[in-house]
Design a protein around this motif. Structure first.
Motif, PDB file in Angstrom:
ATOM      1  N   GLY A 154      14.832 -19.515 -25.922  1.00 45.31           N
ATOM      2  CA  GLY A 154      14.669 -20.887 -26.388  1.00 45.31           C
ATOM      3  C   GLY A 154      13.226 -21.305 -26.566  1.00 45.31           C
ATOM      4  O   GLY A 154      12.902 -22.504 -26.483  1.00 45.31           O
ATOM      5  N   LEU A 155      12.356 -20.342 -26.841  1.00 43.06           N
ATOM      6  CA  LEU A 155      10.951 -20.655 -27.063  1.00 43.06           C
ATOM      7  C   LEU A 155      10.688 -20.931 -28.537  1.00 43.06           C
ATOM      8  O   LEU A 155      11.234 -20.241 -29.405  1.00 43.06           O
ATOM      9  N   PRO A 156       9.838 -21.881 -28.862  1.00 46.63           N
ATOM     10  CA  PRO A 156       9.493 -22.154 -30.257  1.00 46.63           C
ATOM     11  C   PRO A 156       8.535 -21.104 -30.803  1.00 46.63           C
ATOM     12  O   PRO A 156       7.899 -20.368 -30.044  1.00 46.63           O
ATOM     13  N   ASP A 157       8.398 -21.044 -32.111  1.00 51.61           N
ATOM     14  CA  ASP A 157       7.475 -20.094 -32.731  1.00 51.61           C
ATOM     15  C   ASP A 157       6.038 -20.323 -32.280  1.00 51.61           C
ATOM     16  O   ASP A 157       5.222 -19.389 -32.277  1.00 51.61           O
ATOM     17  N   THR A 158       5.715 -21.536 -31.895  1.00 46.77           N
ATOM     18  CA  THR A 158       4.357 -21.843 -31.440  1.00 46.77           C
ATOM     19  C   THR A 158       4.031 -21.173 -30.104  1.00 46.77           C
ATOM     20  O   THR A 158       2.861 -21.130 -29.708  1.00 46.77           O
ATOM     21  N   ALA A 159       5.052 -20.647 -29.417  1.00 51.48           N
ATOM     22  CA  ALA A 159       4.831 -19.950 -28.152  1.00 51.48           C
ATOM     23  C   ALA A 159       4.686 -18.450 -28.355  1.00 51.48           C
ATOM     24  O   ALA A 159       4.675 -17.685 -27.388  1.00 51.48           O
TER      25      ALA A 159
END
Length: 396
Positions: A87-92
């Motif tokens: 559930g991590l965003p692409d920004t991570a």
């Protein structure tokens, strides 16, 4: 890595939360994440090879004091798949080129370096410059000079550096330390360790280990370090002299730049002897035994990811301590999360990793000189004994 406990309770898990796991198993992708404790620490995992995918990331679904906050990989598509699972965003998601941008991510407090050994120093120092704490896989680096720079960078940044000696957080090994300390087997006289596996050049995770420039020592650095570190924490003292010998078939394409089997001996101030071997052309083995004046303590296996066993042999009969198995990686990450929060001592700082590197290099010098004795006098003394610091559950 990416390359193309006695009755005091479970203190080491943080907030008394045990992690019970099936032996030697990776966790299924569907495993639900454990509820975070207040103030859970964010970890960026650097490198998405076998160890990260099979052990570290699954363990982060079970940790309470730490959670996955970011991924760093040279393979963006692989990273996106893992990020989606957590559930991590692409920004991570960061690449090795954009790694330094983690300085702008307050959700990352710890960087876990899971890369080939030759990359440890670079990314550890970059992480410190970004203001993050560092958990670095072992061996700590390739050279002693790299170890010194890593330690200095951490001190300059006023950040913690811990080397990922998972066995110092593993119940069988912590139980063994306590048994040795309480005199159950008498005076320790000999610790013997056998560490090895069968390698395959077609496997990328083996290929870099068979490259001296990337591994810094082949089987000795990769497998032998377990036996060397175990001997030191079992005896709770440091060697003053080492010898080493190698046996390598240079016609084997795996061993063009590294030695295959290396055997060693270490002499300790108490008179105890440590002996061991590491090998990249044998069945998977990670075992050790400690022989005392009265009994023997046998761990076979002793350093696997799961399924380790312990027996006390001799005297009035064999005894097998009952030890509750936990996830070593989860325990280790929970512990380091508490270290950076000021709640637990750092039992495996950079100085601990550097001491093993001194011994590794001394063994290699002895090998190069036909088994000649090499003295070691670094004055290193372990600040914290895992036997009395890391809490686990066990009964005998």
């Amino acid at each position: 890595m990416e390359s193309d406990v006695t009755r005091r309770g479970v203190m080491g898990l943080g907030l008394g939360a045990a992690l019970t796991i099936p032996a030697a198993a990776s966790f299924a992708a569907a495993t639900p994440a454990r509820a975070r404790a207040p103030g859970s620490v964010g970890i960026a995992v650097v490198g998405l090879g076998k160890l990260s995918l099979g052990q570290i990331l699954p363990a982060l679904k079970l940790t309470k004091n730490a959670h996955l906050a970011a991924l760093v990989s040279g393979k963006p598509e692989k990273a996106r798949k893992v990020a989606a699972e957590f559930g991590l965003p692409d920004t991570a998601i960061y690449t090795y080129d954009t790694f330094d941008r983690i300085a702008d991510d307050p959700g990352i407090q710890i960087v876990y370096i899971v890369l080939p050994n030759s990359m440890h120093a670079e990314f550890t120092i970059r992480a410190f410059k970004a203001g993050k704490h560092v958990l670095c896989e072992k061996p700590m680096a390739v050279t002693l000079e790299e170890c010194e720079r890593m330690i200095a960078a951490g001190k300059a940044a006023k950040r913690q550096l811990m080397i990922a000696y998972r066995c110092q957080f593993e119940p069988v090994n912590v139980t063994a330390m306590r048994i040795l300390r309480d005199g159950t087997i008498g005076t320790p006289r000999l610790v013997s360790a056998v560490m090895g596996k069968q390698t395959d050049l077609s496997d990328p995770s083996d290929a870099w280990r068979l490259d001296m420039a990337m591994s810094g020592g082949g089987a000795l650095a990769d497998m032998g370090i377990y036996g060397i570190n175990a001997t030191r924490y079992l005896l709770l003292e440091e060697p003053v002299e080492v010898r080493g010998w190698a046996r390598t078939d240079r016609n084997d394409p795996r061993f063009k730049t590294v030695d295959d089997m290396i055997a060693w001996q270490m002499r300790f101030p108490s008179g105890a002897i440590g002996e061991g071997s590491s090998c990249f052309s044998q069945p998977g083995t990670m075992s050790w035994q400690a022989i005392g004046s009265d009994r023997r303590l046998v761990a076979d296996p002793g350093c696997f990811y799961g399924g380790n066993t312990l027996r006390i042999v001799g005297g009035k009969g064999d005894v097998q301590p009952s030890v509750a198995e936990i996830d070593q990686f989860g325990n280790e990450m929970n512990w380091f999360a508490d270290v950076v929060r000021g709640r637990s001592p750092n039992i495996a700082p950079g100085e601990e990793g550097m001491q093993d590197m001194r011994i590794l290099h001394a063994i290699m010098r002895s090998v190069a000189n036909g088994g000649a004795s090499v003295k070691i006098d670094a004055g290193y003394k372990r600040a914290h004994d895992p036997a009395t610091t890391v809490g686990i559950r066990t009964s005998i």
